[in-house]
Design an enzyme around this catalytic site. Structure first.
Site, PDB file in Angstrom:
ATOM      1  N   GLU A 105      40.415  54.349   6.781  1.00  0.00           N
ATOM      2  CA  GLU A 105      41.804  54.341   7.281  1.00  0.00           C
ATOM      3  C   GLU A 105      41.965  55.331   8.431  1.00  0.00           C
ATOM      4  OE1 GLU A 105      43.364  54.890   3.257  1.00  0.00           O
ATOM      5  OE2 GLU A 105      44.670  53.175   3.621  1.00  0.00           O
ATOM      6  N   GLU A 125      39.152  51.391  -2.839  1.00  0.00           N
ATOM      7  CA  GLU A 125      40.189  51.965  -3.700  1.00  0.00           C
ATOM      8  C   GLU A 125      40.398  51.185  -4.990  1.00  0.00           C
ATOM      9  OE1 GLU A 125      40.297  51.769  -0.460  1.00  0.00           O
ATOM     10  OE2 GLU A 125      41.311  53.528   0.397  1.00  0.00           O
TER      11      GLU A 125
HETATM   12  N1  CAA Z   1      36.416  62.678  -3.715  1.00  0.00           N
HETATM   13  C1  CAA Z   1      35.900  63.705  -4.407  1.00  0.00           C
HETATM   14  N2  CAA Z   1      34.596  63.828  -4.712  1.00  0.00           N
HETATM   15  C2  CAA Z   1      33.785  62.862  -4.306  1.00  0.00           C
HETATM   16  C3  CAA Z   1      34.246  61.743  -3.589  1.00  0.00           C
HETATM   17  C4  CAA Z   1      35.627  61.676  -3.275  1.00  0.00           C
HETATM   18  N3  CAA Z   1      36.143  60.666  -2.572  1.00  0.00           N
HETATM   19  N4  CAA Z   1      33.204  60.931  -3.326  1.00  0.00           N
HETATM   20  C5  CAA Z   1      32.115  61.521  -3.852  1.00  0.00           C
HETATM   21  N5  CAA Z   1      32.473  62.687  -4.448  1.00  0.00           N
HETATM   22  C6  CAA Z   1      31.569  63.648  -5.087  1.00  0.00           C
HETATM   23  C7  CAA Z   1      30.917  63.077  -6.331  1.00  0.00           C
HETATM   24  O1  CAA Z   1      31.719  63.297  -7.464  1.00  0.00           O
HETATM   25  C8  CAA Z   1      29.625  63.851  -6.382  1.00  0.00           C
HETATM   26  O2  CAA Z   1      29.909  65.108  -6.925  1.00  0.00           O
HETATM   27  P1  CAA Z   1      28.798  65.879  -7.795  1.00  0.00           P
HETATM   28  O3  CAA Z   1      27.617  66.043  -6.902  1.00  0.00           O
HETATM   29  O4  CAA Z   1      29.475  67.123  -8.187  1.00  0.00           O
HETATM   30  O5  CAA Z   1      28.522  64.953  -8.950  1.00  0.00           O
HETATM   31  C9  CAA Z   1      29.273  64.055  -4.921  1.00  0.00           C
HETATM   32  O6  CAA Z   1      30.493  63.874  -4.198  1.00  0.00           O
HETATM   33  C10 CAA Z   1      28.253  63.070  -4.388  1.00  0.00           C
HETATM   34  O7  CAA Z   1      28.665  61.754  -4.715  1.00  0.00           O
HETATM   35  P2  CAA Z   1      27.636  60.657  -5.239  1.00  0.00           P
HETATM   36  O8  CAA Z   1      26.777  61.246  -6.303  1.00  0.00           O
HETATM   37  O9  CAA Z   1      28.430  59.452  -5.560  1.00  0.00           O
HETATM   38  O10 CAA Z   1      26.738  60.463  -3.939  1.00  0.00           O
HETATM   39  P3  CAA Z   1      26.109  59.140  -3.328  1.00  0.00           P
HETATM   40  O11 CAA Z   1      25.376  59.568  -2.123  1.00  0.00           O
HETATM   41  O12 CAA Z   1      25.418  58.377  -4.395  1.00  0.00           O
HETATM   42  O13 CAA Z   1      27.350  58.232  -2.860  1.00  0.00           O
HETATM   43  C11 CAA Z   1      29.427  57.749  -1.812  1.00  0.00           C
HETATM   44  C12 CAA Z   1      28.177  58.656  -1.844  1.00  0.00           C
HETATM   45  C13 CAA Z   1      29.021  56.322  -1.427  1.00  0.00           C
HETATM   46  C14 CAA Z   1      30.372  58.303  -0.788  1.00  0.00           C
HETATM   47  C15 CAA Z   1      30.070  57.720  -3.221  1.00  0.00           C
HETATM   48  O14 CAA Z   1      30.253  59.037  -3.652  1.00  0.00           O
HETATM   49  C16 CAA Z   1      31.414  57.049  -3.290  1.00  0.00           C
HETATM   50  O15 CAA Z   1      31.485  55.840  -3.381  1.00  0.00           O
HETATM   51  N6  CAA Z   1      32.508  57.854  -3.283  1.00  0.00           N
HETATM   52  C17 CAA Z   1      33.837  57.370  -3.513  1.00  0.00           C
HETATM   53  C18 CAA Z   1      34.369  56.661  -2.309  1.00  0.00           C
HETATM   54  C19 CAA Z   1      35.787  56.199  -2.570  1.00  0.00           C
HETATM   55  O16 CAA Z   1      36.115  55.616  -3.592  1.00  0.00           O
HETATM   56  N7  CAA Z   1      36.654  56.483  -1.614  1.00  0.00           N
HETATM   57  C20 CAA Z   1      38.009  56.095  -1.721  1.00  0.00           C
HETATM   58  C21 CAA Z   1      38.774  57.220  -2.292  1.00  0.00           C
HETATM   59  S1  CAA Z   1      40.425  56.744  -2.626  1.00  0.00           S
HETATM   60  C22 CAA Z   1      41.204  56.819  -1.160  1.00  0.00           C
HETATM   61  O17 CAA Z   1      40.651  57.122  -0.151  1.00  0.00           O
HETATM   62  C23 CAA Z   1      42.663  56.497  -1.320  1.00  0.00           C
HETATM   63  C24 CAA Z   1      43.456  56.405  -0.096  1.00  0.00           C
HETATM   64  O18 CAA Z   1      43.814  55.336   0.324  1.00  0.00           O
HETATM   65  C25 CAA Z   1      43.936  57.589   0.579  1.00  0.00           C
END
Ligand code: CAA
Ligand code: NAI
Length: 698
Positions: A105, A125
């Site tokens: 976004e 999301e």
């Molecule tokens: N917020 C907070 N912490 C997050 C995060 C987030 N969005 N994404 C990842 N983390 C943290 C994980 O909890 C993890 O923490 P620990 O090491 O303490 O366990 C660390 O970051 C690494 O994450 P992964 O182990 O998942 O690492 P990866 O390399 O396997 O994957 C990734 C990376 C693809 C970014 C994956 O973490 C992911 O899919 N993250 C979530 C993405 C997501 O859902 N984003 C949308 C958020 S909602 C939003 O944005 C709403 C809106 O409209 C405003």
């Protein structure tokens, strides 16, 4: 600007770098930093354009999920996105890694977007029970069209940079260094007097949408989104985007976003997001515990599980040797594997070359010596302790020192199996779920003597084969099956009390289970349950206990494989048909056992199955067989078809309220006595203190 956002100018271009490891989540302080950096860029007379990039492994991976439970700090993300879009200087997003959710976004607020070819972008999301709340539902349809935007938001799946470029999300693919490339791109745009393009000025082209498009789309996704709250709201947002200007659409999007965020579903899905990552953390096994290299795998037994497990490793590119008792069994087992691959190929999921390559990695053997150089051997012979002890004694004799010796037992005592060897520290349980090549869950069973290195290796193996590994303790049935046993007990008791099996399945499925327990039994084979229960050391002295399984077994109704079980099946079909014969059998048996028939409503069906499950989960937690409540939830969601949107049984108990759960357990204890319904002390304590499982710490 602050510790998380840097500003600099390079040859006439302002470079804003976000540096918030590990994934550059756009947390409150980052938003503040970006706003300040934008102000500075706006005021910087020597900056002709702006590039927004990220340090570390990825572009912004979204909002900071851990901030969702806190009050929203100003500026919020929509303000940041709209400030970027409103800039009078051209703004370019430079994307590497993954631009997800609020990350994409933010990029959509920029006037141009460039990316490395390896980058991926998406709006995931929905997987957290949310919708894109920083104008993503309004911007993406303007940019890529209604249907493509819906598909991305409803599936939550990210797409590659190449696909994003085709759709118009990415304007330029950068080769080499991203920041240098992005700065050069920005300079080129300025030099060419490229216009400042703002998505808010675009209208959604709805004129070419077929009549009834949205009704049809809802129908199309109905199955995949059954029970979920957010997808319908995403569709509503996109409908709004076809009618209203962006600012108005965004206001409505925000309202629906807040509804989603406050929903129990989103709380549950966010809980799972963190729980699925926390399972990898084992308090007494530090992250740097050495892992043994696994380059060759041996499997003993090419039956249902052995074949599926062999596929898991071949799919990951590892050579596998499968040992069987005779040539016929081996041929049968490998034949099934080949057929499974060919089915995938016929559905276009694998190429013929891939089938050949994977089959080429799997080799059959009839002599123990073939396993001599395996780094990991997984035993998957019949569920018989004596047989498994023999197999492990033989493995001990042939396997090289340091090989990890694993059993796929679903219930048996790992320590007894380990004692059949002279190297119990190398023995571990790797409990796959059927079909092993499909199900995500791997229960990793720790024996009394399993070494930390072997546990760390097993957790690593789960990653290699794309499974979620959850470490559990050694007790009958471990975590999943031990809990499932309680659910099955109540399911079958209710059948004796007069509820037909198909009604229980229907109620369970309407509640969100992927499949009702009786359908599961017919699929897995009723004989498997009967044999496993016979070997159970703690069988209750109760003639009604799981009596329906035994009864069907005695009548040769073993499930789908015999064309009848809890249901009947037409020749060649897997469609369950309720069978009055089964009703009669159960009625007669209830009479013989003196079980009174009574009216049972749907709420009781759910309570008895799931409260029994939750109570057992609490006992398991207290005994330390599961490390955390979240681990139990991860097991149930990934191995037993428990609805993700309920977050798993322990999180579901929290949503119901532990006082309410305890009151239910006490109610059934009043009716059925102490044998099965004694409340777990942990449940009693937390209910008394007003606590929750998910808030509980050992
Ligand atoms: N917020 C907070 N912490 C997050 C995060 C987030 N969005 N994404 C990842 N983390 C943290 C994980 O909890 C993890 O923490 P620990 O090491 O303490 O366990 C660390 O970051 C690494 O994450 P992964 O182990 O998942 O690492 P990866 O390399 O396997 O994957 C990734 C990376 C693809 C970014 C994956 O973490 C992911 O899919 N993250 C979530 C993405 C997501 O859902 N984003 C949308 C958020 S909602 C939003 O944005 C709403 C809106 O409209 C405003
Ligand atoms: P299966 O009956 O399909 O296969 C067992 C295979 O082992 C047979 O092909 C048999 O020939 C072979 N075998 C027997 N003794 C052997 C020996 N000494 N050496 C080599 N091969 C030998 O059984 P299934 O269902 O695959 O189960 C295997 C194990 O996996 C059991 O411990 C079971 O509890 C466990 N399990 C089964 C699940 C299921 O849904 N079927 C799920 C999870 C675990």
């Amino acid at each position: 600007m602050n510790d998380l956002v840097r500003y600099e100018r390079r040859d006439g271009i302002a470079l804003i770098t976000i540096d918030n490891p590990p994934v550059n989540a756009i947390a409150h302080a980052v938003r503040q930093g970006v706003m300040a950096a934008l102000d500075r860029a706006a005021a910087d007379g020597a900056a002709h354009a702006v590039v927004i990039a990220c340090a570390g492994r990825t572009f912004i991976a979204g909002a900071d999920i851990s901030e969702f439970d806190k009050p929203r700090g100003k500026p919020d993300l929509p303000e940041v996105v709209s400030r970027i879009e409103g800039m009078d200087k051209l703004v370019v997003a430079a994307i590497h890694g993954t631009a997800l959710g609020g990350g994409l976004e933010t990029a959509l607020g920029c006037h141009y977007r460039c990316a490395l070819a390896s980058a991926r972008v998406g709006l995931p999301e929905v997987l957290l029970g949310l919708l894109p709340g920083a104008s993503g539902t309004q911007r993406l349809p303007r940019l890529v069209g209604v249907e493509a935007a819906l598909d991305m938001m409803i599936s939550g799946k990210p797409i590659s940079a190449a696909e994003a470029r085709e759709k118009g999300i990415i304007d330029e693919i950068i080769e080499g260094d991203l920041v240098d490339g992005a700065l050069a791109y920005a300079r080129r745009l300025v030099g060419a007097r490229a216009p400042i393009r703002r998505i808010r000025d675009l209208a959604v082209d709805a004129s070419r949408l077929p009549k009834d498009f949205f009704a049809d789309y809802r129908q199309r996704i109905a199955r995949q989104t059954r029970g979920y709250f957010a997808p319908e709201r995403i569709v509503q947002c996109v409908e709004i985007a076809t009618r209203l200007p962006l600012a108005e659409g965004h206001r409505l999007e925000r309202e629906l976003f807040e509804q989603c965020k406050a929903s129990t579903q989103s709380v549950a899905l966010r809980h799972l997001f963190f729980a699925e990552r926390e399972v990898a953390k084992i308090p007494d096994i530090p992250k740097d515990t050495p892992q043994r290299p696994i380059a060759r795998v041996g499997i003993v037994g090419a039956g249902t599980m052995g074949g599926g497990i062999a596929m898991c490793f071949a799919n990951a590119g590892l050579p596998v040797t499968v040992l069987e008792v005779d040539a016929a069994a081996l041929e049968r087992g490998l034949g099934t594997v080949r057929r499974n691959y060919e089915i995938s190929a016929s559905r276009g999921r694998l190429s013929e070359a891939e089938v050949r390559q994977r089959m080429g990695l799997i080799e059959g053997a009839l002599e123990d010596g073939a396993l001599a150089d395996a780094d990991l051997v997984i035993e998957a012979v019949f569920e018989d302790l004596g047989l498994k002890e023999q197999v492990f004694a033989r493995l001990d004799a042939v396997c090289r020192p340091g090989a990890v010796l694993a059993t796929n037992t679903s219930t048996l005592d790992l320590d007894r199996i380990a004692r059949a060897t002279r190297r119990p520290a190398d023995v571990i349980g790797l409990h796959f779920f059927s079909p092993a090549n499909v199900m995500k869950l791997l229960e990793i069973v720790r024996g009394a003597q399993t070494s930390p290195e072997v546990i760390a290796t097993a957790m690593g193996v789960a990653k290699i084969i794309g499974k979620i590994g959850v470490l559990v303790g050694n007790c009958w049935g471990f975590v999943g099956n031990r809990m499932f046993g309680q659910m099955i007990r109540e399911n079958q008791m209710m059948q004796l009390e007069g509820v037909p099996p198909e009604r229980i399945d229907r109620v369970a499925e309407e509640w969100g289970m992927a499949m009702g327990p009786n359908g599961v039994f017919d699929l897995a084979g009723i004989d498997i349950d009967v044999k496993v229960r016979r070997g159970r050391p703690d069988k209750p002295d109760d003639p009604t206990w799981c009596r329906v399984s035994d009864l069907l077994f005695e009548h040769g109704r073993l499930g789908q494989k015999t064309g009848s079980g809890f249901y009947r099946y037409e020749e060649g079909s897997r469609t369950p048909i309720p069978d009055p014969l089964v009703h009669d059998l159960i009625r007669a048996e209830a009479k013989r056992l003196g079980v009174a028939r009574r009216e049972i409503d749907d709420a009781e069906i759910i309570e008895r199955m799931f409260y029994a499950l939750i109570n057992e989960g609490a006992l398991i937690l207290e005994a330390g067989h599961a490390l955390r409540p979240g681990d139990i939830d991860v097991i149930w969601v990934n191995g037993y078809g428990f609805p993700r949107y309920r977050g798993g049984p322990m999180r579901h108990a929290d949503a119901v309220g532990l006082g309410e759960v305890l009151a239910g357990v006490e109610r059934y204890r009043g009716r059925y006595g102490d044998r099965y319904w004694r409340p777990a002390p942990l449940l009693e304590r937390l209910a008394r203190e007003g606590g929750t499982f998910t808030g509980w710490q050992r």
